[in-house]
Design a protein around this motif. Structure first.
Motif, PDB file in Angstrom:
ATOM      1  N   GLU A 168     -10.579  19.817   5.055  1.00 32.56           N
ATOM      2  CA  GLU A 168     -11.270  18.534   5.203  1.00 32.56           C
ATOM      3  C   GLU A 168     -10.962  17.626   4.017  1.00 32.56           C
ATOM      4  O   GLU A 168     -10.937  18.076   2.864  1.00 32.56           O
ATOM      5  N   GLU A 212     -11.775  13.544   2.462  1.00 30.58           N
ATOM      6  CA  GLU A 212     -12.513  12.284   2.569  1.00 30.58           C
ATOM      7  C   GLU A 212     -11.574  11.095   2.772  1.00 30.58           C
ATOM      8  O   GLU A 212     -11.942  10.115   3.411  1.00 30.58           O
ATOM      9  N   LYS A 217      -9.559   8.192   9.953  1.00 28.48           N
ATOM     10  CA  LYS A 217     -10.135   8.793  11.151  1.00 28.48           C
ATOM     11  C   LYS A 217      -9.128   8.913  12.282  1.00 28.48           C
ATOM     12  O   LYS A 217      -9.189   9.844  13.083  1.00 28.48           O
ATOM     13  N   SER A 218      -8.185   7.984  12.336  1.00 30.08           N
ATOM     14  CA  SER A 218      -7.188   8.029  13.409  1.00 30.08           C
ATOM     15  C   SER A 218      -6.181   9.160  13.228  1.00 30.08           C
ATOM     16  O   SER A 218      -5.422   9.485  14.142  1.00 30.08           O
ATOM     17  N   ASP A 276      -7.375  12.153  12.209  1.00 26.15           N
ATOM     18  CA  ASP A 276      -8.230  13.342  12.250  1.00 26.15           C
ATOM     19  C   ASP A 276      -7.620  14.414  13.157  1.00 26.15           C
ATOM     20  O   ASP A 276      -7.119  14.117  14.242  1.00 26.15           O
ATOM     21  N   GLU A 283      -3.386   2.209  10.389  1.00 27.81           N
ATOM     22  CA  GLU A 283      -3.787   3.167   9.368  1.00 27.81           C
ATOM     23  C   GLU A 283      -2.590   4.034   8.987  1.00 27.81           C
ATOM     24  O   GLU A 283      -1.681   4.247   9.803  1.00 27.81           O
ATOM     25  N   LYS A 317      -8.565  17.480   8.647  1.00 27.19           N
ATOM     26  CA  LYS A 317      -9.719  16.853   9.271  1.00 27.19           C
ATOM     27  C   LYS A 317     -10.324  15.779   8.372  1.00 27.19           C
ATOM     28  O   LYS A 317     -10.329  15.901   7.145  1.00 27.19           O
ATOM     29  N   ASN A 318     -10.870  14.747   9.009  1.00 31.46           N
ATOM     30  CA  ASN A 318     -11.589  13.709   8.293  1.00 31.46           C
ATOM     31  C   ASN A 318     -12.991  14.202   7.980  1.00 31.46           C
ATOM     32  O   ASN A 318     -13.727  14.624   8.876  1.00 31.46           O
ATOM     33  N   LYS A 370     -15.594  12.543   6.657  1.00 34.10           N
ATOM     34  CA  LYS A 370     -16.693  11.572   6.763  1.00 34.10           C
ATOM     35  C   LYS A 370     -17.392  11.679   8.117  1.00 34.10           C
ATOM     36  O   LYS A 370     -16.793  12.007   9.110  1.00 34.10           O
TER      37      LYS A 370
END
Length: 304
Positions: free
Chosen positions: A51, A53, A57-58, A60, A175, A301-302, A304
């Motif tokens: 994971e 931070e 998110k795109s 993820d 992104e 993985k993201n 947040k």
């Protein structure tokens, strides 16, 4: 006469025992060598989830395949490299990262380069594909033998070489992530300024380095670890012939803010996650003990 006969019989018995002991030792050595040889070919896939931070998110759940120290040549045939490639392909990675030492013709002091090992490498990795690209850095053995031949082989298989360089991968919504690489510490320059060029502290950056210990220490000392989210290395082979199983080596770094040892495994340095691979091939001897060859499938993985 009886005394002499007893001494002779005693000598014969002792000689027989010694021969039996030598025979048992030889059989054990042969069986143990066969076991270590079998271990050197017992290629495994290791799956890890990490994971971050800073990961957009795109991106993820992006899947990254890692492989190092293939060492095509003296002990590693094309079939072993193809097996590695098949295992990577079966996992459908988004990105493939190779971390140096692709050939091995002979121990370094022989200064021998067999071009056939380049062809074995090319044949073994020719079917690898990844939608977001294939990236690599060189290792010490590549530079010992032929930097040009190895680089050309990787380019011919559409790998982008990132020795003291960086690339940004941008998706449809704008992104991005970056992948940088430094030169091998033993045989090249290590230039983190080029490998992290234009990276901001809140960007997501993967850094490839063939050798783990010294570059990691340099990154920490000079503050570049603040720009690196995932530091990927090889070179160590997990000791190749180890007296300690790799999971135990990895546990030495569990919950530590900075690695106690960079021999193998999943570890951390501040905010930077690190993985040191045990590699695919072998050098010096065609054996492994407690240090299985591996490829790594890392799912990012993201957080947040």
């Amino acid at each position: 006469m009886n005394k002499a006969k007893k001494l002779l019989n005693k000598y014969k018995n002792q000689s027989k025992k010694i021969k039996i002991i030598i025979f048992v030792i030889i059989i054990f050595a042969i069986l143990f060598s066969l076991y270590m040889f079998k271990t050197s070919r017992a290629l495994r896939v290791r799956y890890i989830d990490l994971e971050f931070e800073d990961l957009p998110k795109s991106f993820d759940n992006i899947k990254v395949a890692l492989a190092s120290d293939i060492h095509s040549g003296l002990y590693i045939p094309t079939s072993h490299i193809q097996k590695m490639s098949d295992m990577i392909t079966e996992n459908n990675p988004d990105i493939i990262l190779f971390i140096g030492d692709y050939i091995y013709s002979a121990p370094r002091w022989f200064k021998y380069h067999n071009k056939k090992n380049i062809h074995r490498l090319i044949e073994g990795i020719k079917n690898l594909e990844a939608p977001l690209g294939k990236y690599a850095v060189l290792g010490n053995h590549d530079n010992y033998e032929s930097k040009i031949d190895v680089s050309n082989a990787m380019h011919s298989n559409n790998f982008k070489m990132l020795d003291n360089n960086i690339i940004f991968i941008t998706n449809d919504i704008g992104e991005y992530i970056s992948i940088g690489g430094v030169g091998d510490f033993m045989t090249d320059d290590v230039k983190f300024d080029l490998a992290t060029k234009n990276v901001k502290t809140n960007d997501f950056n993967i850094l490839l380095s063939h050798e783990p210990a010294a570059p990691l220490a340099i990154a920490k000392k000079e503050g570049y670890n603040e720009l690196i989210d995932f530091f990927v290395c090889g070179h160590t082979h997990g000791m190749q012939i180890s007296l300690v199983p790799m999971p135990l080596i990895e546990r030495l770094n569990k919950n530590r803010d900075y690695p106690l040892t960079t021999i193998y495994g999943n570890m951390q340095s501040g905010k930077t996650k690190i993985y040191v691979s045990s590699g695919v091939g072998v050098v010096l001897l065609p054996f492994r003990l407690f240090a299985y060859p591996e490829i790594v499938i890392a799912t990012l993985k993201n957080k947040k």
